[in-house]
Design a protein around this motif. Structure first.
Motif: not given
Length: 190
Positions: A65-85
């Motif tokens: 996803a990072f490589a794709t976002a880099y090529e498209l020139g857009v941000p990458l957002v990833f869904a987290r699997r754990k809630k942080t504090l």
């Protein structure tokens, strides 16, 4: 991608007729050159669709996803699997089972990083039953953003995930399609 198919044959481990272990190139170790090439492939397929963000699920999809976002020139957002504090209380959340982990987890995206103005491209490493993908689709729908398509590195055609998403009208592009893992052999679909 012939190179990807070759690497899957050389480094993939057929665990069962349902499970293909790709730790050597996708899920534990990452080949940067191959990963950037996969990102270019997805970017070429979706370049004219006005993508504003690439979204994936933590963690195996992040590199591609990072490589794709880099090529498209857009941000990458990833869904987290754990809630942080530090997580905000009204995060977009969906509960999903994990086929390979054998557990149910929550996937979460902050409303700060996805909005109704976004045109989202979902990228992931493997689609089998499609539970995580369906969960992410629900999150994107609730955000009001437009999901323009999904790019999947490896589609396991003998499991229902990809076809279920296509039946919902989602454009799904796979770099490699696997028809079968029976008898310990990787058989690619055309």
């Amino acid at each position: 991608m012939d190179t990807l198919k070759q690497r899957i044959v050389e480094q993939g481990v057929v665990v069962s007729d349902q499970v293909l272990k790709l730790d050597a190139l996708l899920n534990h170790q990452v080949d940067p050159g191959l990963t950037m090439e996969m990102g270019k492939q997805f970017a070429e397929r979706f370049r004219d669709d006005g993508v504003t963000r690439v979204v994936t699920v933590e963690s195996s999809g992040i590199a591609v996803a990072f490589a794709t976002a880099y090529e498209l020139g857009v941000p990458l957002v990833f869904a987290r699997r754990k809630k942080t504090l530090l997580a905000e209380p009204d995060m977009l959340c969906e509960r999903v089972p994990s086929f390979t982990k054998g557990i149910v987890t929550d996937i979460l995206i902050s409303r700060e990083f996805i909005s109704p103005e976004d045109r989202i491209l979902f990228i992931d490493d493997i689609i089998a039953n499609g539970d995580a993908a369906r969960g992410l689709v629900k999150i994107i729908e609730r955000s009001g953003a437009e999901l323009i398509g999904a790019g999947i590195v490896v589609e396991k055609c003998f499991q229902p995930g990809a076809n279920a998403l296509r039946e919902q009208g989602l454009r799904l592009e796979s770099l490699v399609k696997i028809a079968s893992l029976e008898d310990g052999k990787i058989i690619f679909a055309e």
